[in-house]
Design a protein around this motif. Structure first.
Motif, PDB file in Angstrom:
ATOM      1  N   LEU A  19       0.833  -1.202   0.000  1.00 21.88           N
ATOM      2  CA  LEU A  19       0.000   0.000   0.000  1.00 21.88           C
ATOM      3  C   LEU A  19       0.870   1.255   0.000  1.00 21.88           C
ATOM      4  O   LEU A  19       0.630   2.194  -0.750  1.00 21.88           O
ATOM      5  CB  LEU A  19      -0.937   0.009   1.202  1.00 21.88           C
ATOM      6  N   ARG A  20       1.875   1.261   0.849  1.00 21.37           N
ATOM      7  CA  ARG A  20       2.771   2.426   0.931  1.00 21.37           C
ATOM      8  C   ARG A  20       3.564   2.602  -0.355  1.00 21.37           C
ATOM      9  O   ARG A  20       3.765   3.732  -0.817  1.00 21.37           O
ATOM     10  CB  ARG A  20       3.718   2.305   2.139  1.00 21.37           C
ATOM     11  N   LYS A  21       4.006   1.494  -0.942  1.00 24.90           N
ATOM     12  CA  LYS A  21       4.745   1.545  -2.209  1.00 24.90           C
ATOM     13  C   LYS A  21       3.877   2.150  -3.310  1.00 24.90           C
ATOM     14  O   LYS A  21       4.363   2.872  -4.176  1.00 24.90           O
ATOM     15  CB  LYS A  21       5.200   0.139  -2.609  1.00 24.90           C
ATOM     16  N   ALA A  22       2.572   1.870  -3.249  1.00 25.83           N
ATOM     17  CA  ALA A  22       1.631   2.400  -4.238  1.00 25.83           C
ATOM     18  C   ALA A  22       1.172   3.818  -3.881  1.00 25.83           C
ATOM     19  O   ALA A  22       0.277   4.361  -4.516  1.00 25.83           O
ATOM     20  CB  ALA A  22       0.424   1.481  -4.347  1.00 25.83           C
ATOM     21  N   LYS A  23       1.790   4.404  -2.852  1.00 24.89           N
ATOM     22  CA  LYS A  23       1.468   5.762  -2.400  1.00 24.89           C
ATOM     23  C   LYS A  23       0.049   5.866  -1.840  1.00 24.89           C
ATOM     24  O   LYS A  23      -0.573   6.918  -1.893  1.00 24.89           O
ATOM     25  CB  LYS A  23       1.664   6.791  -3.527  1.00 24.89           C
ATOM     26  N   ILE A  24      -0.462   4.749  -1.335  1.00 23.41           N
ATOM     27  CA  ILE A  24      -1.751   4.752  -0.643  1.00 23.41           C
ATOM     28  C   ILE A  24      -1.429   4.974   0.828  1.00 23.41           C
ATOM     29  O   ILE A  24      -1.028   4.063   1.539  1.00 23.41           O
ATOM     30  CB  ILE A  24      -2.512   3.420  -0.845  1.00 23.41           C
ATOM     31  N   ASN A  25      -1.563   6.211   1.271  1.00 24.68           N
ATOM     32  CA  ASN A  25      -1.182   6.571   2.633  1.00 24.68           C
ATOM     33  C   ASN A  25      -2.387   6.800   3.531  1.00 24.68           C
ATOM     34  O   ASN A  25      -2.285   7.492   4.546  1.00 24.68           O
ATOM     35  CB  ASN A  25      -0.274   7.808   2.603  1.00 24.68           C
TER      36      ASN A  25
END
Length: 146
Positions: A25-31
């Motif tokens: 999720l973080r890698k996909a910029k889903i913060n």
């Protein structure tokens, strides 16, 4: 945690899978705000303000639930059944994110109201891609009821 808004509720008893999901999720910029719960009993307590979470403002519900199927205490299908049978939670999108490819599990999940059923890919890059795509769809593209 009691009255904070939560965008993603991850219910996963395998710590490696949970860490992989969060990292993806973080890698996909889903913060978005995420809470990880380790079993179905914790999920029920969180969603309905029971147990240790008695008094949590359960009107503040997640925008998306990522739910494992095979868990200790209360399994994912029972959690799903509780979510979809309660007017306070039944509109929350629930994505079953599991290792089970068993047809009876898939059929039962949809019968109980799952919005999606995704089998976890084994390869990290494919797993990260799946998590990115599903979070993008459910959090950004999909029009929620709220």
């Amino acid at each position: 945690m009691k009255n904070k808004a939560v965008d993603i509720l991850l219910v996963e008893d395998n710590m490696n899978d949970a860490e992989l999901t969060i990292r993806s999720l973080r890698k996909a910029k889903i913060n978005n705000k995420l809470i990880h719960l380790k079993n179905g009993a914790e999920a029920i307590d969180f969603l309905f303000g029971n147990g240790n979470l008695d008094g949590r403002e359960h009107k503040i519900q997640p925008k998306l639930i990522l739910l494992d199927l095979k868990m200790s205490k209360i399994d994912g299908l029972e959690v799903l059944s509780r979510i979809k049978s309660d007017p306070r939670t039944k509109a929350i999108p629930v994505v079953m994110l599991t290792s089970s490819k068993e047809h009876p599990d898939i059929a039962r999940a949809y019968m109980l109201g799952a919005n999606s059923y995704i089998v976890k890919p084994v390869e990290y890059d494919e797993f990260a891609k799946v998590i990115s795509n599903l979070s993008f769809y459910w959090l950004l593209m999909n029009q929620s009821h709220a």
